[in-house]
Design a protein around this motif. Structure first.
Motif, PDB file in Angstrom:
ATOM      1  N   ALA A 121      55.280  20.089  44.367  1.00 46.71           N
ATOM      2  CA  ALA A 121      54.357  21.040  44.984  1.00 46.71           C
ATOM      3  C   ALA A 121      53.214  20.308  45.680  1.00 46.71           C
ATOM      4  CB  ALA A 121      53.806  22.002  43.933  1.00 46.71           C
ATOM      5  N   ARG A 122      52.719  19.237  45.068  1.00 50.96           N
ATOM      6  CA  ARG A 122      51.654  18.453  45.694  1.00 50.96           C
ATOM      7  C   ARG A 122      52.152  17.792  46.979  1.00 50.96           C
ATOM      8  NH1 ARG A 122      47.118  17.468  42.762  1.00 50.96           N
ATOM      9  NH2 ARG A 122      47.150  18.290  40.659  1.00 50.96           N
ATOM     10  N   LEU A 123      53.359  17.257  46.939  1.00 50.82           N
ATOM     11  CA  LEU A 123      53.911  16.616  48.134  1.00 50.82           C
ATOM     12  C   LEU A 123      54.166  17.635  49.243  1.00 50.82           C
ATOM     13  CD1 LEU A 123      56.321  14.013  46.521  1.00 50.82           C
ATOM     14  CD2 LEU A 123      54.140  13.589  47.688  1.00 50.82           C
ATOM     15  N   GLU A 124      54.593  18.830  48.890  1.00 52.91           N
ATOM     16  CA  GLU A 124      54.782  19.879  49.889  1.00 52.91           C
ATOM     17  C   GLU A 124      53.449  20.274  50.512  1.00 52.91           C
ATOM     18  OE1 GLU A 124      56.987  23.215  48.368  1.00 52.91           O
ATOM     19  OE2 GLU A 124      58.615  21.909  47.687  1.00 52.91           O
ATOM     20  N   ALA A 156      52.135   9.391  37.852  1.00 57.73           N
ATOM     21  CA  ALA A 156      52.544   9.515  39.253  1.00 57.73           C
ATOM     22  C   ALA A 156      52.449  10.957  39.727  1.00 57.73           C
ATOM     23  CB  ALA A 156      53.968   8.990  39.425  1.00 57.73           C
ATOM     24  N   GLY A 157      52.853  11.888  38.898  1.00 61.26           N
ATOM     25  CA  GLY A 157      52.831  13.294  39.286  1.00 61.26           C
ATOM     26  C   GLY A 157      51.437  13.879  39.373  1.00 61.26           C
ATOM     27  N   GLN A 158      50.579  13.527  38.431  1.00 61.09           N
ATOM     28  CA  GLN A 158      49.244  14.131  38.392  1.00 61.09           C
ATOM     29  C   GLN A 158      48.243  13.404  39.273  1.00 61.09           C
ATOM     30  OE1 GLN A 158      47.988  14.497  34.302  1.00 61.09           O
ATOM     31  NE2 GLN A 158      48.794  16.563  34.220  1.00 61.09           N
ATOM     32  N   TRP A 192      59.431  16.959  31.426  1.00 59.24           N
ATOM     33  CA  TRP A 192      59.681  16.128  32.611  1.00 59.24           C
ATOM     34  C   TRP A 192      59.913  16.992  33.840  1.00 59.24           C
ATOM     35  CZ3 TRP A 192      63.687  13.125  29.341  1.00 59.24           C
ATOM     36  CH2 TRP A 192      63.038  12.198  28.526  1.00 59.24           C
ATOM     37  N   ASN A 193      60.631  18.087  33.680  1.00 58.03           N
ATOM     38  CA  ASN A 193      60.886  18.989  34.811  1.00 58.03           C
ATOM     39  C   ASN A 193      59.593  19.624  35.314  1.00 58.03           C
ATOM     40  OD1 ASN A 193      63.628  18.486  34.910  1.00 58.03           O
ATOM     41  ND2 ASN A 193      64.147  20.177  33.556  1.00 58.03           N
ATOM     42  N   ALA A 194      58.706  19.988  34.408  1.00 55.72           N
ATOM     43  CA  ALA A 194      57.420  20.570  34.817  1.00 55.72           C
ATOM     44  C   ALA A 194      56.583  19.556  35.584  1.00 55.72           C
ATOM     45  CB  ALA A 194      56.665  21.081  33.587  1.00 55.72           C
ATOM     46  N   ILE A 195      56.584  18.310  35.134  1.00 55.97           N
ATOM     47  CA  ILE A 195      55.850  17.249  35.825  1.00 55.97           C
ATOM     48  C   ILE A 195      56.411  17.056  37.230  1.00 55.97           C
ATOM     49  CG2 ILE A 195      55.346  14.770  35.848  1.00 55.97           C
ATOM     50  CD1 ILE A 195      55.424  14.923  32.726  1.00 55.97           C
ATOM     51  N   ALA A 196      57.720  16.993  37.342  1.00 54.64           N
ATOM     52  CA  ALA A 196      58.368  16.800  38.638  1.00 54.64           C
ATOM     53  C   ALA A 196      58.104  17.984  39.571  1.00 54.64           C
ATOM     54  CB  ALA A 196      59.863  16.588  38.450  1.00 54.64           C
ATOM     55  N   LYS A 197      58.107  19.187  39.034  1.00 54.96           N
ATOM     56  CA  LYS A 197      57.848  20.381  39.849  1.00 54.96           C
ATOM     57  C   LYS A 197      56.424  20.348  40.401  1.00 54.96           C
ATOM     58  CE  LYS A 197      58.041  25.408  39.654  1.00 54.96           C
ATOM     59  NZ  LYS A 197      58.277  26.579  38.818  1.00 54.96           N
ATOM     60  N   ASP A 198      55.455  19.964  39.573  1.00 54.23           N
ATOM     61  CA  ASP A 198      54.072  19.869  40.029  1.00 54.23           C
ATOM     62  C   ASP A 198      53.932  18.794  41.106  1.00 54.23           C
ATOM     63  OD1 ASP A 198      51.165  20.467  39.807  1.00 54.23           O
ATOM     64  OD2 ASP A 198      51.096  18.383  39.097  1.00 54.23           O
ATOM     65  N   ASN A 209      55.301   4.275  28.166  1.00 57.17           N
ATOM     66  CA  ASN A 209      56.716   4.381  28.486  1.00 57.17           C
ATOM     67  C   ASN A 209      56.900   5.102  29.818  1.00 57.17           C
ATOM     68  OD1 ASN A 209      56.208   7.059  27.901  1.00 57.17           O
ATOM     69  ND2 ASN A 209      57.354   7.068  25.996  1.00 57.17           N
ATOM     70  N   ASP A 210      58.131   5.441  30.151  1.00 59.53           N
ATOM     71  CA  ASP A 210      58.422   6.072  31.430  1.00 59.53           C
ATOM     72  C   ASP A 210      57.827   7.473  31.552  1.00 59.53           C
ATOM     73  OD1 ASP A 210      59.743   3.846  32.309  1.00 59.53           O
ATOM     74  OD2 ASP A 210      61.727   4.562  31.746  1.00 59.53           O
ATOM     75  N   THR A 211      57.687   8.185  30.452  1.00 57.76           N
ATOM     76  CA  THR A 211      57.077   9.519  30.502  1.00 57.76           C
ATOM     77  C   THR A 211      55.630   9.408  30.949  1.00 57.76           C
ATOM     78  OG1 THR A 211      58.537  10.337  28.779  1.00 57.76           O
ATOM     79  CG2 THR A 211      56.525  11.584  29.158  1.00 57.76           C
ATOM     80  N   ARG A 212      54.927   8.430  30.435  1.00 58.48           N
ATOM     81  CA  ARG A 212      53.530   8.226  30.837  1.00 58.48           C
ATOM     82  C   ARG A 212      53.457   7.856  32.314  1.00 58.48           C
ATOM     83  NH1 ARG A 212      48.666   6.118  27.532  1.00 58.48           N
ATOM     84  NH2 ARG A 212      47.280   5.341  29.114  1.00 58.48           N
ATOM     85  N   LYS A 213      54.369   7.011  32.784  1.00 55.42           N
ATOM     86  CA  LYS A 213      54.397   6.627  34.197  1.00 55.42           C
ATOM     87  C   LYS A 213      54.690   7.831  35.085  1.00 55.42           C
ATOM     88  CE  LYS A 213      56.078   2.003  33.159  1.00 55.42           C
ATOM     89  NZ  LYS A 213      57.248   1.118  33.273  1.00 55.42           N
TER      90      LYS A 213
END
Length: 84
Positions: free
Chosen positions: A31-34, A71-73, A22-28, A63-67
């Motif tokens: 980075a995209r938003l930046e 959203a991140g990718q 989850w942390n890796a997804i959020a970090k990516d 589930n929420d992980t898929r969501k």
């Protein structure tokens, strides 16, 4: 059934692995938003590599992980430029 038993017996390890993912997804996503913030005129759809990664890595369960992964990718933002 085997995987459910392993998850029940090793809940802390299982949770730590998911937390790392989850942390890796959020970090990516951050980075995209930046990248979008730095170049606001470069709004673009994800490229083919992102869709390939999504098909390969998406969780089978809805589930929420898929969501979070979707959203991140699949953000409408440019991929971060690693050389910048």
């Amino acid at each position: 059934m085997f995987h459910l038993r392993m998850e029940a017996l090793h809940r802390d390890t299982y949770r730590a692995l998911w937390q790392k993912r989850w942390n890796a997804i959020a970090k990516d996503a951050a980075a995209r938003l930046e990248a979008l913030r730095d170049n606001p005129g470069t709004l673009s759809a994800p490229d083919a590599a992102v869709f390939t990664a999504w098909r390969r890595e998406r969780p089978a369960m809805l589930n929420d992980t898929r969501k979070l992964l979707a959203a991140g990718q699949l953000l409408l933002a440019p991929a971060p430029n690693p050389s910048a």
